[in-house]
Design a protein around this motif. Structure first.
Motif, PDB file in Angstrom:
ATOM      1  N   GLY A  71      78.380  54.843  51.172  1.00 55.57           N
ATOM      2  CA  GLY A  71      77.000  55.220  51.294  1.00 55.57           C
ATOM      3  C   GLY A  71      76.322  54.395  52.418  1.00 55.57           C
ATOM      4  N   ARG A  72      74.995  54.247  52.425  1.00 53.45           N
ATOM      5  CA  ARG A  72      74.369  53.587  53.453  1.00 53.45           C
ATOM      6  C   ARG A  72      74.844  52.325  53.844  1.00 53.45           C
ATOM      7  N   GLY A  73      75.463  51.686  52.896  1.00 53.56           N
ATOM      8  CA  GLY A  73      75.976  50.369  53.229  1.00 53.56           C
ATOM      9  C   GLY A  73      77.184  50.211  53.980  1.00 53.56           C
ATOM     10  N   ALA A  82      80.605  60.929  49.979  1.00 51.15           N
ATOM     11  CA  ALA A  82      79.866  60.080  50.642  1.00 51.15           C
ATOM     12  C   ALA A  82      78.441  60.418  49.936  1.00 51.15           C
ATOM     13  N   SER A  83      77.281  59.444  50.078  1.00 56.79           N
ATOM     14  CA  SER A  83      75.979  59.681  49.454  1.00 56.79           C
ATOM     15  C   SER A  83      75.438  60.491  50.390  1.00 56.79           C
ATOM     16  N   ARG A  84      74.220  60.968  49.827  1.00 58.48           N
ATOM     17  CA  ARG A  84      73.255  61.962  50.646  1.00 58.48           C
ATOM     18  C   ARG A  84      72.894  61.028  51.901  1.00 58.48           C
ATOM     19  N   ASN A 107      81.125  66.580  52.271  1.00 60.83           N
ATOM     20  CA  ASN A 107      81.762  65.583  51.402  1.00 60.83           C
ATOM     21  C   ASN A 107      80.592  64.826  50.740  1.00 60.83           C
ATOM     22  N   GLN A 108      79.405  65.386  50.584  1.00 58.73           N
ATOM     23  CA  GLN A 108      78.328  64.735  49.779  1.00 58.73           C
ATOM     24  C   GLN A 108      78.446  64.927  48.489  1.00 58.73           C
ATOM     25  N   VAL A 109      78.353  63.777  47.578  1.00 59.19           N
ATOM     26  CA  VAL A 109      78.552  63.733  46.019  1.00 59.19           C
ATOM     27  C   VAL A 109      77.354  63.698  45.666  1.00 59.19           C
ATOM     28  N   GLY A 110      76.963  64.530  44.395  1.00 56.33           N
ATOM     29  CA  GLY A 110      75.646  64.366  43.811  1.00 56.33           C
ATOM     30  C   GLY A 110      74.847  65.749  43.373  1.00 56.33           C
ATOM     31  N   GLN A 111      73.705  65.479  43.147  1.00 55.14           N
ATOM     32  CA  GLN A 111      73.073  66.743  42.719  1.00 55.14           C
ATOM     33  C   GLN A 111      72.804  67.793  43.588  1.00 55.14           C
ATOM     34  N   THR A 112      72.830  67.499  44.945  1.00 52.84           N
ATOM     35  CA  THR A 112      72.716  68.474  46.173  1.00 52.84           C
ATOM     36  C   THR A 112      73.948  68.443  46.918  1.00 52.84           C
ATOM     37  N   GLY A 113      74.833  67.833  46.450  1.00 53.25           N
ATOM     38  CA  GLY A 113      76.217  67.856  46.877  1.00 53.25           C
ATOM     39  C   GLY A 113      77.325  68.464  45.724  1.00 53.25           C
ATOM     40  N   ILE A 143      76.940  52.014  47.824  1.00 58.49           N
ATOM     41  CA  ILE A 143      76.211  53.115  47.232  1.00 58.49           C
ATOM     42  C   ILE A 143      75.175  52.375  46.163  1.00 58.49           C
ATOM     43  N   SER A 144      73.978  52.805  46.040  1.00 59.69           N
ATOM     44  CA  SER A 144      73.035  52.023  45.372  1.00 59.69           C
ATOM     45  C   SER A 144      73.214  52.561  43.921  1.00 59.69           C
ATOM     46  N   GLY A 145      73.428  53.917  43.829  1.00 55.31           N
ATOM     47  CA  GLY A 145      73.722  54.477  42.254  1.00 55.31           C
ATOM     48  C   GLY A 145      72.246  55.308  41.878  1.00 55.31           C
ATOM     49  N   ILE A 186      69.884  58.140  40.900  1.00 50.25           N
ATOM     50  CA  ILE A 186      70.080  59.152  39.741  1.00 50.25           C
ATOM     51  C   ILE A 186      70.869  60.650  40.207  1.00 50.25           C
ATOM     52  N   GLN A 187      70.264  60.758  41.665  1.00 43.21           N
ATOM     53  CA  GLN A 187      70.978  62.099  42.046  1.00 43.21           C
ATOM     54  C   GLN A 187      72.454  61.839  42.408  1.00 43.21           C
ATOM     55  N   HIS A 188      72.933  60.823  42.956  1.00 45.42           N
ATOM     56  CA  HIS A 188      74.227  60.476  43.179  1.00 45.42           C
ATOM     57  C   HIS A 188      74.965  60.355  41.994  1.00 45.42           C
ATOM     58  N   ARG A 189      74.564  59.768  40.867  1.00 45.64           N
ATOM     59  CA  ARG A 189      75.179  59.825  39.634  1.00 45.64           C
ATOM     60  C   ARG A 189      75.481  61.157  39.024  1.00 45.64           C
ATOM     61  N   VAL A 196      81.681  48.613  44.781  1.00 47.90           N
ATOM     62  CA  VAL A 196      81.437  47.530  45.548  1.00 47.90           C
ATOM     63  C   VAL A 196      80.098  47.416  46.087  1.00 47.90           C
ATOM     64  N   ASN A 197      79.280  46.342  45.723  1.00 47.89           N
ATOM     65  CA  ASN A 197      77.981  46.413  46.374  1.00 47.89           C
ATOM     66  C   ASN A 197      77.702  44.955  46.635  1.00 47.89           C
ATOM     67  N   LYS A 198      76.878  44.741  47.822  1.00 44.74           N
ATOM     68  CA  LYS A 198      76.658  43.294  47.884  1.00 44.74           C
ATOM     69  C   LYS A 198      75.232  42.892  46.919  1.00 44.74           C
ATOM     70  N   ASP A 209      80.481  41.911  50.026  1.00 44.43           N
ATOM     71  CA  ASP A 209      80.419  42.796  51.279  1.00 44.43           C
ATOM     72  C   ASP A 209      81.578  43.974  51.258  1.00 44.43           C
ATOM     73  N   LEU A 210      81.144  45.222  51.588  1.00 45.83           N
ATOM     74  CA  LEU A 210      82.357  46.058  51.286  1.00 45.83           C
ATOM     75  C   LEU A 210      83.327  45.831  52.570  1.00 45.83           C
ATOM     76  N   PHE A 211      82.749  45.425  53.613  1.00 43.29           N
ATOM     77  CA  PHE A 211      83.551  45.193  54.909  1.00 43.29           C
ATOM     78  C   PHE A 211      84.873  44.117  54.820  1.00 43.29           C
TER      79      PHE A 211
HETATM   80  P1  FAD Z   1      71.058  53.283  49.414  1.00 44.86           P
HETATM   81  O1  FAD Z   1      69.973  53.766  48.062  1.00 44.86           O
HETATM   82  O2  FAD Z   1      70.062  52.861  50.423  1.00 44.86           O
HETATM   83  O3  FAD Z   1      71.689  52.234  48.905  1.00 44.86           O
HETATM   84  C1  FAD Z   1      72.525  51.563  49.883  1.00 44.86           C
HETATM   85  C2  FAD Z   1      73.468  50.445  49.149  1.00 44.86           C
HETATM   86  O4  FAD Z   1      74.454  49.857  49.666  1.00 44.86           O
HETATM   87  C3  FAD Z   1      72.434  49.311  48.670  1.00 44.86           C
HETATM   88  O5  FAD Z   1      72.801  49.167  47.236  1.00 44.86           O
HETATM   89  C4  FAD Z   1      73.037  48.175  49.200  1.00 44.86           C
HETATM   90  O6  FAD Z   1      72.905  46.875  48.523  1.00 44.86           O
HETATM   91  C5  FAD Z   1      74.393  48.216  49.482  1.00 44.86           C
HETATM   92  N1  FAD Z   1      75.049  47.680  50.581  1.00 44.86           N
HETATM   93  C6  FAD Z   1      74.320  47.429  51.976  1.00 44.86           C
HETATM   94  N2  FAD Z   1      75.203  46.977  52.682  1.00 44.86           N
HETATM   95  C7  FAD Z   1      76.435  46.633  52.194  1.00 44.86           C
HETATM   96  C8  FAD Z   1      77.711  46.085  52.552  1.00 44.86           C
HETATM   97  N3  FAD Z   1      77.821  45.753  53.631  1.00 44.86           N
HETATM   98  N4  FAD Z   1      78.581  46.038  51.382  1.00 44.86           N
HETATM   99  C9  FAD Z   1      78.383  46.360  50.314  1.00 44.86           C
HETATM  100  N5  FAD Z   1      77.044  47.093  49.846  1.00 44.86           N
HETATM  101  C10 FAD Z   1      76.127  46.995  50.722  1.00 44.86           C
HETATM  102  N6  FAD Z   1      71.882  61.189  47.110  1.00 44.86           N
HETATM  103  C11 FAD Z   1      73.157  61.494  46.911  1.00 44.86           C
HETATM  104  O7  FAD Z   1      74.014  60.713  47.124  1.00 44.86           O
HETATM  105  N7  FAD Z   1      73.616  62.970  46.638  1.00 44.86           N
HETATM  106  C12 FAD Z   1      72.909  63.739  46.259  1.00 44.86           C
HETATM  107  O8  FAD Z   1      73.340  64.803  45.840  1.00 44.86           O
HETATM  108  C13 FAD Z   1      71.433  63.796  46.279  1.00 44.86           C
HETATM  109  N8  FAD Z   1      70.680  64.736  46.238  1.00 44.86           N
HETATM  110  C14 FAD Z   1      69.252  64.241  46.165  1.00 44.86           C
HETATM  111  C15 FAD Z   1      68.264  65.421  45.660  1.00 44.86           C
HETATM  112  C16 FAD Z   1      67.008  65.348  45.779  1.00 44.86           C
HETATM  113  C17 FAD Z   1      66.165  66.151  45.261  1.00 44.86           C
HETATM  114  C18 FAD Z   1      66.552  63.901  46.263  1.00 44.86           C
HETATM  115  C19 FAD Z   1      65.210  63.582  46.287  1.00 44.86           C
HETATM  116  C20 FAD Z   1      67.541  62.986  46.496  1.00 44.86           C
HETATM  117  C21 FAD Z   1      68.591  63.125  46.639  1.00 44.86           C
HETATM  118  N9  FAD Z   1      69.698  62.195  46.752  1.00 44.86           N
HETATM  119  C22 FAD Z   1      71.014  62.260  46.774  1.00 44.86           C
HETATM  120  C23 FAD Z   1      69.188  60.875  47.254  1.00 44.86           C
HETATM  121  C24 FAD Z   1      69.401  59.635  46.498  1.00 44.86           C
HETATM  122  O9  FAD Z   1      68.083  59.712  45.718  1.00 44.86           O
HETATM  123  C25 FAD Z   1      69.460  58.235  47.371  1.00 44.86           C
HETATM  124  O10 FAD Z   1      68.567  58.210  48.482  1.00 44.86           O
HETATM  125  C26 FAD Z   1      70.876  58.109  47.882  1.00 44.86           C
HETATM  126  O11 FAD Z   1      71.759  58.555  46.914  1.00 44.86           O
HETATM  127  C27 FAD Z   1      70.912  56.750  48.397  1.00 44.86           C
HETATM  128  O12 FAD Z   1      72.251  56.536  49.103  1.00 44.86           O
HETATM  129  P2  FAD Z   1      72.919  55.337  49.232  1.00 44.86           P
HETATM  130  O13 FAD Z   1      73.119  54.646  47.549  1.00 44.86           O
HETATM  131  O14 FAD Z   1      74.252  55.617  50.200  1.00 44.86           O
HETATM  132  O15 FAD Z   1      71.739  54.325  49.992  1.00 44.86           O
END
Ligand code: FAD
Length: 315
Positions: A204-206, A227-229, A241-247, A260-262, A264-267, A279-281, A298-300
């Protein structure tokens, strides 16, 4: 014993893993019969027998592959009308669901999609509202037509005979309404298909855009990469490769979420995975609410150590 039809998903006789799962599930409900539409049955036969198909209805011919899904629904409708099976199982893929819908209309039957389990009474379980609720439902009219999510069942072999029964159908004009004009063979990567993989490693964004550690672990585990969105929207990884509600919705034996923060749309796309590891910091990350195992770090640092350990144990 009641006959359960399973539509074979294949590419020129190369049968997809989801079919072995459906045959395994069908064995718990009755006697499985596979339905093979298209070319390449000889290549598929052993695999269908290995997973317990006692009979295979085979509909071959270029007509059947020249047009989009309608001919498959026609073949199935004819078999349902002639043999009155207890149920029809299809994979919950885009194609499987479209065929299921058409078959339901043709046969005046009820259809259930995205089942994650089916019990002996043909009651299907579906995971809805982002996985927070399990719905149990059954078809009350006609032949139950149920699409089942890939990876919902672990395939278990059980040798059978796969007796061939040829089926010939006459396609109507409406079956021929959408013609396939070209087929482009997707370049095969070394990794399994995301929705079929037994293990998915997601970033994910991490990751901050660096998926090399995710890919290295995926390769060590022979896993698909998800991958997260946030990651796909940022252009760090392809949208496919997107996993989730719109993936994509995945339900592997093991789902490993990194950075990945988790949300609801990813779950919604991974909650039915059998074992979930994150794995999340951030120890407060919502993903930790649903994991079987969590690593705060740290995932790295964590992922490369995990990869090295997997590689070491495999050697
Ligand atoms: P973030 O929420 O920013 O989380 C990043 C996480 O990484 C944080 O928990 C942080 O602590 C951790 N982190 C950062 N650096 C590190 C590190 N070095 N080591 C370990 N951990 C680290 N999302 C989806 O995934 N799939 C979908 O299909 C989807 N559909 C959507 C549909 C709609 C209508 C909407 C409104 C949203 C949708 N989303 C979807 C987006 C969703 O709401 C989240 O914004 C998205 O899942 C967040 O992605 P993320 O967890 O990668 O990022």
């Amino acid at each position: 014993m009641a006959e359960i039809l399973v539509l074979v998903e294949h590419v020129d006789g190369e049968v997809k893993k989801v079919t072995s799962e459906l045959l395994t599930l069908a064995r718990s409900l009755g006697e499985p019969s596979a339905v093979f539409v298209g070319a390449g049955f000889d290549a598929a036969r052993d695999m269908l027998a290995e997973f317990g198909a006692t009979r295979v209805y085979v509909a071959e011919g270029s007509d059947l592959t020249e047009f989009v899904v309608a001919p498959k629904a026609t073949v199935l409708a004819q078999i349902v009308t002639e043999h009155s099976p207890a149920a029809v199982l299809l994979a919950s893929t885009a194609e499987g669901k479209e065929i299921a819908g058409r078959l339901a209309v043709r046969t005046g039957s009820g259809v259930l999609t995205d089942a994650v389990a089916i019990d002996a009474e043909l009651v299907a379980s579906q995971s809805v509202f982002g996985g927070s609720t399990v719905v149990r439902s059954s078809v009350t009219h006609g032949t139950p037509i149920i699409t089942v999510r890939p990876n919902a069942t672990s395939p278990v072999a059980a040798q059978a005979t796969a007796e061939r029964v040829d089926v010939s159908v006459t396609l109507s004009d409406s079956d021929k309404a959408a013609r396939v004009v070209d087929r482009v063979v997707k370049e095969k990567g070394g990794r399994p298909e995301l929705t079929e993989a037994a293990i998915v490693v997601s970033g994910g964004r991490g990751t901050n855009g660096d998926f090399t550690v995710i890919e290295a672990l995926a390769d060590a585990l022979h896993a698909a990469v998800g991958a997260s969105r946030a990651a796909t929207d940022a252009g760090w990884y392809p949208h496919q490769n997107q996993v989730g509600q719109t993936g994509k919705t995945v339900s592997p034996q093991l789902y490993l979420a990194s950075g990945i923060s988790g949300a609801i749309q990813h779950r919604a796309g991974m909650q039915t995975s059998k074992t979930i590891v994150a794995v999340n910091k951030d120890s407060e990350a919502p993903i930790f609410e649903l994991v079987d195992f969590g690593v705060i770090g740290d995932l790295f640092q964590v992922i490369p150590q995990l990869t090295a350990e997997v590689v070491k144990r495999k050697a």
